[in-house]
Design an enzyme around this catalytic site. Structure first.
Site, PDB file in Angstrom:
ATOM      1  N   HIS A   1       0.243   5.810   0.723  1.00  0.00           N
ATOM      2  CA  HIS A   1      -0.888   6.733   1.244  1.00  0.00           C
ATOM      3  C   HIS A   1      -0.705   8.012   0.594  1.00  0.00           C
ATOM      4  O   HIS A   1       0.364   8.430   0.252  1.00  0.00           O
ATOM      5  CB  HIS A   1      -0.661   7.039   2.905  1.00  0.00           C
ATOM      6  CG  HIS A   1      -0.666   5.581   3.610  1.00  0.00           C
ATOM      7  ND1 HIS A   1      -1.615   4.866   3.583  1.00  0.00           N
ATOM      8  CD2 HIS A   1       0.552   5.077   4.231  1.00  0.00           C
ATOM      9  CE1 HIS A   1      -1.274   3.850   4.331  1.00  0.00           C
ATOM     10  NE2 HIS A   1      -0.114   3.808   4.879  1.00  0.00           N
TER      11      HIS A   1
ATOM     12  N   ARG B   1      -4.232   0.701  -2.035  1.00  0.00           N
ATOM     13  CA  ARG B   1      -3.845  -0.717  -2.018  1.00  0.00           C
ATOM     14  C   ARG B   1      -3.013  -1.100  -3.512  1.00  0.00           C
ATOM     15  O   ARG B   1      -3.571  -0.826  -4.586  1.00  0.00           O
ATOM     16  CB  ARG B   1      -4.727  -1.598  -1.554  1.00  0.00           C
ATOM     17  CG  ARG B   1      -5.193  -1.525  -0.037  1.00  0.00           C
ATOM     18  CD  ARG B   1      -6.123  -2.537   0.369  1.00  0.00           C
ATOM     19  NE  ARG B   1      -6.318  -2.292   1.986  1.00  0.00           N
ATOM     20  CZ  ARG B   1      -7.191  -1.510   2.526  1.00  0.00           C
ATOM     21  NH1 ARG B   1      -7.811  -0.866   1.457  1.00  0.00           N
ATOM     22  NH2 ARG B   1      -7.123  -1.341   3.840  1.00  0.00           N
TER      23      ARG B   1
ATOM     24  N   GLN C   1       0.895  -1.268   0.096  1.00  0.00           N
ATOM     25  CA  GLN C   1       0.001  -0.052  -0.006  1.00  0.00           C
ATOM     26  C   GLN C   1       0.768   1.210  -0.008  1.00  0.00           C
ATOM     27  O   GLN C   1       2.051   1.259   0.317  1.00  0.00           O
ATOM     28  CB  GLN C   1      -0.808   0.056   1.235  1.00  0.00           C
ATOM     29  CG  GLN C   1      -0.074  -0.289   2.665  1.00  0.00           C
ATOM     30  CD  GLN C   1      -1.044  -0.237   3.749  1.00  0.00           C
ATOM     31  OE1 GLN C   1      -1.422   0.456   4.420  1.00  0.00           O
ATOM     32  NE2 GLN C   1      -1.719  -1.589   3.750  1.00  0.00           N
TER      33      GLN C   1
ATOM     34  N   HIS D   1       4.945   0.335   0.500  1.00  0.00           N
ATOM     35  CA  HIS D   1       5.414  -0.463   1.420  1.00  0.00           C
ATOM     36  C   HIS D   1       4.710  -1.841   1.666  1.00  0.00           C
ATOM     37  O   HIS D   1       3.330  -1.723   1.253  1.00  0.00           O
ATOM     38  CB  HIS D   1       5.692   0.270   2.552  1.00  0.00           C
ATOM     39  CG  HIS D   1       4.326   0.983   3.103  1.00  0.00           C
ATOM     40  ND1 HIS D   1       4.040   2.112   2.695  1.00  0.00           N
ATOM     41  CD2 HIS D   1       3.675   0.718   4.376  1.00  0.00           C
ATOM     42  CE1 HIS D   1       2.885   2.589   3.495  1.00  0.00           C
ATOM     43  NE2 HIS D   1       2.841   1.535   4.362  1.00  0.00           N
TER      44      HIS D   1
ATOM     45  N   GLU E   1       3.350   7.824   8.225  1.00  0.00           N
ATOM     46  CA  GLU E   1       3.645   6.887   9.319  1.00  0.00           C
ATOM     47  C   GLU E   1       5.126   6.699   9.482  1.00  0.00           C
ATOM     48  O   GLU E   1       6.004   6.380   8.732  1.00  0.00           O
ATOM     49  CB  GLU E   1       2.676   5.578   9.145  1.00  0.00           C
ATOM     50  CG  GLU E   1       3.046   4.600   7.838  1.00  0.00           C
ATOM     51  CD  GLU E   1       1.988   3.815   7.902  1.00  0.00           C
ATOM     52  OE1 GLU E   1       0.890   4.081   7.667  1.00  0.00           O
ATOM     53  OE2 GLU E   1       2.508   2.519   7.342  1.00  0.00           O
TER      54      GLU E   1
END
Length: 407
Positions: A100, A283, A98, A264, A135
């Site tokens: 982001h 995804r 996935q 990642h 993240e």
């Protein structure tokens, strides 16, 4: 300053031992336990435990008093929302591949899907909220991941090492243009292959990976990962995409930061993860969930090279993991066995403290104290005074601290 009761998310890829062991519960658990959430995420907010044992949702507390809980600056910047979510992540099996979106991409995508009338909980919804989701993951045990596109010359060497007739005709896309544009061309070609072409190519690639591992080739670790993914997802284009990513093994205390667009895949291990309080995920594959290839290609960053691994910039007992994410900052505090020294923690915004080893005593300036056992966490609103933390029993101890990045 109040202890938290946190939600456990039982995803199928989770471990039956890591989170129960951390929390002092019987091992193994009856079902996989994948994530322990600490924060005010609407899907599963933590609950603060008052002095009388009564509980209240942290989300409700923040919504009722954003300035007192978050501080004026944080509340204003993030619209009265706690901007970060802290997690324990326990992966027994690989997650989905996935990426982001950036803040701009998330805002635009959310507005577009709102105009289209797609329900926010729909399976094909890409942007349930208008915010970015950077993240950082910090290993508690040896932690395995794929993250970021490998340098093209190394990927070319890998593809040559496992070359098959079917693979060679695609590898030339990168050999002819060994740069981010070439990676985009090869990646796009692979994830848009017709299923019939995938069904021919993947067995060739997997057979070649088997031979490479048997021969103890240079890329044996990468090939073992491809074989693991191919066994779990035998007809998935994500297996091919995994050939392009850096294969990482983090030791305890090491971390990687995943900014917008970083493709990642977490493979195995237990880690502390901090991320923006968002659900926006694009995804690539290795999942039965929705994959939107055109939108994924708008989001993925094809910058390439070694993925930076950091151990935290240390200042005494405190190590800080620096990122450019305004939503969060993660710090790690450690005490060796027999070290009973205090550490002062001050912040202009909210904090969550998580004990991952030993037992700790948290003392506020007004004398209030909380014992923080292994696996437990505490909420410190912005209105609270600074605190001091020290080990309780002289054992080696470890604390993770989550704050907004603007703190």
């Amino acid at each position: 300053m109040e202890l938290l009761r946190n939600a456990v998310r039982p995803y199928a890829w989770g471990s039956r031992t890591a989170i129960p062991e951390l929390l002092g519960r019987p091992v193994p658990a009856p079902h996989p336990e994948a994530e322990l959430w600490m924060g005010a995420h609407p899907g599963d907010p933590s609950h603060v435990i008052g002095p009388d044992g009564a509980e209240r949702s942290l989300l409700e507390l923040v919504e009722a008093d954003p300035a007192g809980q978050l501080g004026e600056r944080c509340a204003r910047r993030w619209g009265g929302r706690l901007p970060f979510l802290l997690k324990i992540l326990a992966a027994e099996e690989p997650l989905s591949m996935q990426a982001h979106p950036s803040a701009e991409q998330a805002a635009e995508g959310h507005a577009r899907e709102e105009r289209a009338g797609i329900p926010r909980d729909a399976a094909n919804r890409n942007y349930p909220d208008p915010t970015a989701k950077p993240e950082l993951v910090c290993a508690l045990t040896e932690f395995h991941a794929l993250a970021g596109f490998r340098a093209p010359e190394r990927t070319i060497a890998l593809l040559q090492a496992i070359e098959t007739p079917g693979l060679a005709k695609y590898a030339v896309l990168l050999e002819a243009q060994p740069d981010p544009a070439g990676l985009r061309a090869l990646f796009t070609t692979w994830i848009t292959l017709p299923q019939a072409s995938l069904d021919e190519l993947l067995p060739e690639v997997l057979d070649s990976c088997v031979q490479h591992v048997k021969g103890h080739g240079e890329f044996s670790e990468e090939c073992r990962t491809i074989l693991e993914l191919g066994e779990a997802h035998p007809r998935d284009a994500g297996v091919l995409a995994a050939l392009l990513l850096n294969r990482l093994t983090l030791r305890a205390g090491e971390a990687i930061y995943l900014p917008a667009g970083n493709l990642h895949l977490y493979l195995h291990g237990t880690a502390v993860e901090i991320l923006a309080n968002s659900d926006n995920i694009l995804r690539c594959g290795l999942t039965p969930k929705h994959v939107d290839v055109p939108e994924l290609l708008r989001v993925v960053d094809f910058a390439c090279g070694e993925m930076p691994v950091q151990s935290g910039r240390a200042n005494g007992r405190i190590a800080v993991y620096h990122t450019d994410a305004p939503e969060f900052e993660l710090s790690r505090v450690e005490w060796a066995a027999g070290d009973g020294g205090e550490v002062a923690l001050d912040c202009a915004g909210p904090q969550i403290l998580l004990c991952t080893a030993g037992d700790l005593l948290v003392t506020a300036a007004d004398g209030e104290q909380v014992e923080l056992r292994r696996g437990h966490s505490v909420w410190l609103p912005a209105a609270d005074p600074a605190v001091r933390v020290r080990p309780l029993h002289g054992a080696a101890s470890q604390l993770f601290r989550a704050t907004p990045g603007t703190c």
